[in-house]
Design a protein around this motif. Structure first.
Motif, PDB file in Angstrom:
ATOM      1  N   ASN A  57      -6.177 -68.667   8.816  1.00  0.00           N
ATOM      2  CA  ASN A  57      -6.334 -70.056   8.404  1.00  0.00           C
ATOM      3  C   ASN A  57      -5.013 -70.787   8.593  1.00  0.00           C
ATOM      4  O   ASN A  57      -4.012 -70.435   7.982  1.00  0.00           O
ATOM      5  CB  ASN A  57      -6.783 -70.149   6.944  1.00  0.00           C
ATOM      6  CG  ASN A  57      -8.180 -69.617   6.751  1.00  0.00           C
ATOM      7  OD1 ASN A  57      -9.051 -69.847   7.568  1.00  0.00           O
ATOM      8  ND2 ASN A  57      -8.388 -68.882   5.672  1.00  0.00           N
ATOM      9  N   SER A  59      -3.064 -74.615   8.562  1.00  0.00           N
ATOM     10  CA  SER A  59      -3.247 -75.970   8.035  1.00  0.00           C
ATOM     11  C   SER A  59      -2.130 -76.881   8.501  1.00  0.00           C
ATOM     12  O   SER A  59      -0.998 -76.456   8.722  1.00  0.00           O
ATOM     13  CB  SER A  59      -3.304 -75.958   6.510  1.00  0.00           C
ATOM     14  OG  SER A  59      -2.081 -75.531   5.965  1.00  0.00           O
ATOM     15  N   LYS A  63      -5.094 -80.286   6.041  1.00  0.00           N
ATOM     16  CA  LYS A  63      -6.392 -79.875   6.579  1.00  0.00           C
ATOM     17  C   LYS A  63      -6.274 -78.474   7.156  1.00  0.00           C
ATOM     18  O   LYS A  63      -5.472 -78.223   8.042  1.00  0.00           O
ATOM     19  CB  LYS A  63      -6.857 -80.843   7.661  1.00  0.00           C
ATOM     20  CG  LYS A  63      -7.153 -82.222   7.126  1.00  0.00           C
ATOM     21  CD  LYS A  63      -7.730 -83.109   8.201  1.00  0.00           C
ATOM     22  CE  LYS A  63      -8.044 -84.482   7.625  1.00  0.00           C
ATOM     23  NZ  LYS A  63      -8.667 -85.355   8.625  1.00  0.00           N
ATOM     24  N   LYS A  65      -7.818 -75.111   9.137  1.00  0.00           N
ATOM     25  CA  LYS A  65      -8.784 -74.719  10.160  1.00  0.00           C
ATOM     26  C   LYS A  65      -8.667 -73.224  10.388  1.00  0.00           C
ATOM     27  O   LYS A  65      -7.584 -72.667  10.374  1.00  0.00           O
ATOM     28  CB  LYS A  65      -8.510 -75.444  11.479  1.00  0.00           C
ATOM     29  CG  LYS A  65      -8.829 -76.913  11.431  1.00  0.00           C
ATOM     30  CD  LYS A  65      -8.750 -77.523  12.808  1.00  0.00           C
ATOM     31  CE  LYS A  65      -9.142 -78.984  12.728  1.00  0.00           C
ATOM     32  NZ  LYS A  65      -9.188 -79.593  14.060  1.00  0.00           N
ATOM     33  N   LYS A  66      -9.817 -72.598  10.605  1.00  0.00           N
ATOM     34  CA  LYS A  66      -9.860 -71.175  10.914  1.00  0.00           C
ATOM     35  C   LYS A  66      -9.685 -71.016  12.415  1.00  0.00           C
ATOM     36  O   LYS A  66     -10.403 -71.629  13.193  1.00  0.00           O
ATOM     37  CB  LYS A  66     -11.180 -70.579  10.464  1.00  0.00           C
ATOM     38  CG  LYS A  66     -11.263 -69.081  10.605  1.00  0.00           C
ATOM     39  CD  LYS A  66     -12.613 -68.544  10.199  1.00  0.00           C
ATOM     40  CE  LYS A  66     -12.852 -68.810   8.739  1.00  0.00           C
ATOM     41  NZ  LYS A  66     -14.091 -68.175   8.240  1.00  0.00           N
ATOM     42  N   LYS A  67      -8.729 -70.198  12.825  1.00  0.00           N
ATOM     43  CA  LYS A  67      -8.451 -69.979  14.238  1.00  0.00           C
ATOM     44  C   LYS A  67      -8.584 -68.496  14.560  1.00  0.00           C
ATOM     45  O   LYS A  67      -8.195 -67.640  13.763  1.00  0.00           O
ATOM     46  CB  LYS A  67      -7.039 -70.449  14.605  1.00  0.00           C
ATOM     47  CG  LYS A  67      -6.794 -71.920  14.375  1.00  0.00           C
ATOM     48  CD  LYS A  67      -7.550 -72.746  15.369  1.00  0.00           C
ATOM     49  CE  LYS A  67      -7.245 -74.215  15.208  1.00  0.00           C
ATOM     50  NZ  LYS A  67      -7.942 -75.039  16.152  1.00  0.00           N
TER      51      LYS A  67
END
Length: 71
Positions: A57, A59, A63, A65-67
């Motif tokens: 994860n 950020s 915000k 985001k899962k990468k």
């Protein structure tokens, strides 16, 4: 031990670090697949998505985001 489970900040033999595209100056990824948070000075925990792919994860500006690690 698998490299991605090693949470030590010390470089492993042959490990090279590069900035994560879109997260320059915040996160770096190594040639062995480890992800480092530069500001917090820690190695990010990686998770299996249930299908065998490792994710992390990231950020930016609040915000998250899962990468995928392999990307």
């Amino acid at each position: 031990m698998d490299a991605f489970r090693n949470l030590s900040l010390e470089n492993l033999p042959g490990e090279e670090w590069r900035n994560v595209v879109g997260y320059e100056g915040i996160y770096q990824v190594s040639s062995l697949g480890r992800v480092k948070a530069i500001i917090k000075k820690r190695i990010m925990a990686q998770h299996d998505n249930g299908k065998g792919y490792l994710t992390v994860n990231l950020s930016i500006r609040g915000k998250a985001k899962k990468k995928y690690i392999h990307r």
